[in-house]
Structures are given as structure tokens and as C-alpha cells.
Design a protein around this motif. Structure first.
Motif, PDB file in Angstrom:
ATOM      1  N   PHE A 182     129.077 126.423 -99.539  1.00  0.00           N
ATOM      2  CA  PHE A 182     128.051 125.531-100.053  1.00  0.00           C
ATOM      3  C   PHE A 182     127.487 124.694 -98.908  1.00  0.00           C
ATOM      4  O   PHE A 182     128.210 124.360 -97.958  1.00  0.00           O
ATOM      5  N   PRO A 183     126.215 124.345 -98.976  1.00  0.00           N
ATOM      6  CA  PRO A 183     125.601 123.574 -97.887  1.00  0.00           C
ATOM      7  C   PRO A 183     126.075 122.127 -97.876  1.00  0.00           C
ATOM      8  O   PRO A 183     126.406 121.547 -98.910  1.00  0.00           O
ATOM      9  N   HIS A 184     126.102 121.555 -96.686  1.00  0.00           N
ATOM     10  CA  HIS A 184     126.355 120.117 -96.547  1.00  0.00           C
ATOM     11  C   HIS A 184     125.066 119.384 -96.918  1.00  0.00           C
ATOM     12  O   HIS A 184     123.977 119.830 -96.558  1.00  0.00           O
ATOM     13  N   PRO A 185     125.149 118.277 -97.610  1.00  0.00           N
ATOM     14  CA  PRO A 185     123.903 117.627 -98.051  1.00  0.00           C
ATOM     15  C   PRO A 185     123.109 116.970 -96.936  1.00  0.00           C
ATOM     16  O   PRO A 185     121.890 116.768 -97.088  1.00  0.00           O
ATOM     17  N   ASP A 186     123.744 116.637 -95.803  1.00  0.00           N
ATOM     18  CA  ASP A 186     123.056 115.871 -94.763  1.00  0.00           C
ATOM     19  C   ASP A 186     123.009 116.557 -93.412  1.00  0.00           C
ATOM     20  O   ASP A 186     122.296 116.088 -92.517  1.00  0.00           O
ATOM     21  N   ASP A 187     123.786 117.638 -93.225  1.00  0.00           N
ATOM     22  CA  ASP A 187     123.896 118.245 -91.895  1.00  0.00           C
ATOM     23  C   ASP A 187     123.661 119.748 -92.015  1.00  0.00           C
ATOM     24  O   ASP A 187     124.445 120.463 -92.658  1.00  0.00           O
ATOM     25  N   CYS A 188     122.574 120.234 -91.367  1.00  0.00           N
ATOM     26  CA  CYS A 188     122.219 121.652 -91.484  1.00  0.00           C
ATOM     27  C   CYS A 188     123.279 122.569 -90.863  1.00  0.00           C
ATOM     28  O   CYS A 188     123.406 123.731 -91.267  1.00  0.00           O
ATOM     29  N   GLN A 189     124.014 122.079 -89.899  1.00  0.00           N
ATOM     30  CA  GLN A 189     124.965 122.926 -89.199  1.00  0.00           C
ATOM     31  C   GLN A 189     126.314 123.008 -89.936  1.00  0.00           C
ATOM     32  O   GLN A 189     127.112 123.910 -89.691  1.00  0.00           O
ATOM     33  N   LYS A 190     126.564 122.110 -90.854  1.00  0.00           N
ATOM     34  CA  LYS A 190     127.837 122.059 -91.559  1.00  0.00           C
ATOM     35  C   LYS A 190     127.723 122.704 -92.944  1.00  0.00           C
ATOM     36  O   LYS A 190     126.626 122.811 -93.508  1.00  0.00           O
ATOM     37  N   PHE A 191     128.847 123.097 -93.471  1.00  0.00           N
ATOM     38  CA  PHE A 191     128.903 123.645 -94.829  1.00  0.00           C
ATOM     39  C   PHE A 191     130.324 123.471 -95.352  1.00  0.00           C
ATOM     40  O   PHE A 191     131.221 122.972 -94.660  1.00  0.00           O
ATOM     41  N   TYR A 192     130.536 123.877 -96.608  1.00  0.00           N
ATOM     42  CA  TYR A 192     131.860 123.801 -97.227  1.00  0.00           C
ATOM     43  C   TYR A 192     132.314 125.201 -97.647  1.00  0.00           C
ATOM     44  O   TYR A 192     131.507 126.015 -98.115  1.00  0.00           O
ATOM     45  N   ILE A 193     133.592 125.456 -97.501  1.00  0.00           N
ATOM     46  CA  ILE A 193     134.214 126.695 -97.974  1.00  0.00           C
ATOM     47  C   ILE A 193     135.138 126.350 -99.137  1.00  0.00           C
ATOM     48  O   ILE A 193     135.925 125.398 -99.034  1.00  0.00           O
ATOM     49  N   CYS A 194     135.047 127.103-100.215  1.00  0.00           N
ATOM     50  CA  CYS A 194     135.951 126.912-101.340  1.00  0.00           C
ATOM     51  C   CYS A 194     136.914 128.095-101.399  1.00  0.00           C
ATOM     52  O   CYS A 194     136.559 129.180-101.899  1.00  0.00           O
ATOM     53  N   ARG A 195     138.110 127.912-100.873  1.00  0.00           N
ATOM     54  CA  ARG A 195     139.109 128.976-100.856  1.00  0.00           C
ATOM     55  C   ARG A 195     139.523 129.311-102.289  1.00  0.00           C
ATOM     56  O   ARG A 195     139.891 128.431-103.069  1.00  0.00           O
TER      57      ARG A 195
END
Length: 241
Positions: A182-195
Motif C-alpha cells: 500500500f502507498p505511504h500517504p506522504d512519501d512517494c518513495q515509501k510504502f507498506y507491506i502486509c505480510r
């Protein structure tokens, strides 16, 4: 005379009581392994139509699917049918029975289980996001588990407040993603992984790339609307600091 008659009655009663356990089983074939009709962990080895009583280790039951094998297995793997009786348990600290896979002794611990072998407990974890379901002796998703005391277990939350949303995420190939991002709301380079769809972890794209939520992967900035000038803007922000 009265004493002899009483003794004969006692001997007859003892024979009647011992008979069902020792002599009533009839071998369906000359040789093989066959289940007791009432007790699931009791079976018989037949040799030339003569039965020899066998008992599974405490916690295991007889698997009657193959008469050529005297095999005992976990109850979750065997259909006992009407064979509902079992031997008396032989519990030990941490083990309700000497052998088997059991839920954790703490009812609030759903993501761990105990594997007991000869009365020795071994605590093991479920994979991230899964809970132990003792109806199958396996770890499972809460939505697929028969264990209802854990369906409302608390979600894992990252320090910035992100937690994995409920429901499946369909990937570009039309199939559910096992570890959706899923995308980070404020940082284009960051994201989240849901294991396993439930356990959140932070992710970061390599240098000069940004996360593309349309493809669920890192991409060139010009391919991601809103992030085309991300690194130019980052440079400006860094120069201001």
C-alpha cells in the motif's frame, strides 16, 4: 458348599467382565490392522484370524484407511466416525495429553500453539497473521478458522498508525495478493507491506524510484501520477534544511 458356590459365581463374573475386552473382537480378514468398533485409539493386529490388541500412544488415534498398516495419527487427520471413546488421558505440565498439537494455555495467545511429544511440550508460533485452529491442528486465517474466540484479536499497528486493511487485494493478474502493498500517504518513495495480509511492515523503494500503487511495485517517477517531480522536490526540501 456355600463358599464354593460363591467362588464359582465370582469366577464367572470375572470371566464375563474380561470377555468383551479380551475375546470378542472378530478379525474381518486373516491378517491386517483393524479398528475397534467403539474406541478410536484402540485397534487389533490380526494374524491367521487371531487378534492382538494394540493401543495408540496417548493423544493419537488409529488411522484405519489402510489395513496393511498399524498407523496412529493426530485426531484432526482421522475420521473416527462412531468410534468416539478414547483411553484415559496422561497429562503433563503444558500437555493435556502426552502427544498432539494443542492451543496455547493462555487463552489470549492465539498465534502460538504447543506440540506435545511423549509429554514434553514445545511452543511454536504460527506464521504472521494466522491463528492456531485446534479443529484442524493447523494455523489458519481468522476468517477460515473454527476458533471464534480469536476472531476479534487486535490488529498490529505501526508507529505512524498504519494497520493492514481488511479484505483481499486483487493484483494485476486478477488473483489475490498474498502479501499486498500500500502507498505511504506522504512519501512517494515509501510504502507498506502486509505480510499474509495482516502484519504491517514499512517498505522503501530503491534510489530514484517511487511506489506505483497501480502495479504494486516501485517504478520510474514519470510513470506515477503525482510523483513525477518527487526527487526534485525532495532536493529542494533538503536544501532548505
Amino acid at each position: 458348599m456355600a463358599q464354593r458356590a460363591a467362588l464359582r459365581r465370582l469366577l464367572l463374573l470375572a470371566a464375563l467382565l474380561a470377555g468383551p475386552a479380551a475375546a470378542q473382537f472378530r478379525c474381518p480378514e486373516k491378517s491386517g490392522y483393524f479398528p475397534d468398533p467403539e474406541q478410536c485409539d484402540l485397534y487389533y493386529k490380526c494374524t491367521q484370524s487371531e487378534p492382538e490388541e494394540k493401543l495408540c500412544p496417548d493423544g493419537l488415534v488409529f488411522d484405519d484407511t489402510n489395513p496393511s498398516q498399524g498407523r496412529c495419527d493426530l485426531p484432526a487427520n482421522v475420521d473416527c466416525g462412531d468410534r468416539t471413546e478414547l483411553q484415559e488421558p496422561k497429562p503433563s505440565p503444558g500437555c493435556p495429553r502426552a502427544n498432539g498439537v494443542f492451543r496455547h494455555s493462555d487463552p489470549e495467545v492465539c498465534d502460538k500453539f504447543v506440540n506435545c511429544v511423549d509429554g514434553e511440550p514445545n511452543e511454536l508460533p504460527c506464521p504472521p497473521g494466522l491463528i492456531f485452529d485446534d479443529s484442524t491442528s493447523n494455523c489458519a486465517w481468522t476468517t477460515e478458522s473454527q476458533r471464534h474466540d480469536c476472531t476479534n484479536s487486535k490488529k498490529d499497528v505501526l508507529n505512524d498508525g498504519f494497520s493492514c486493511p481488511d479484505g483481499e487485494v486483487i493484483g494485476p493478474n486478477g488473483r489475490p495478493l498474498p502479501h499486498p502493498t500500500f502507498p505511504h500517504p506522504d512519501d512517494c518513495q515509501k510504502f507498506y507491506i502486509c505480510r499474509n495480509g495482516r502484519v504491517p511492515q514499512p517498505g522503501n523503494c530503491p534510489a530514484d524510484t517511487v511506489y506505483n500503487e497501480a502495479t504494486f511495485r516501485c517504478d520510474e517517477p514519470e510513470n506515477v501520477p503525482g510523483c513525477e517531480k518527487w526527487f526534485d522536490d525532495v532536493g529542494k526540501r533538503n536544501r532548505r534544511k
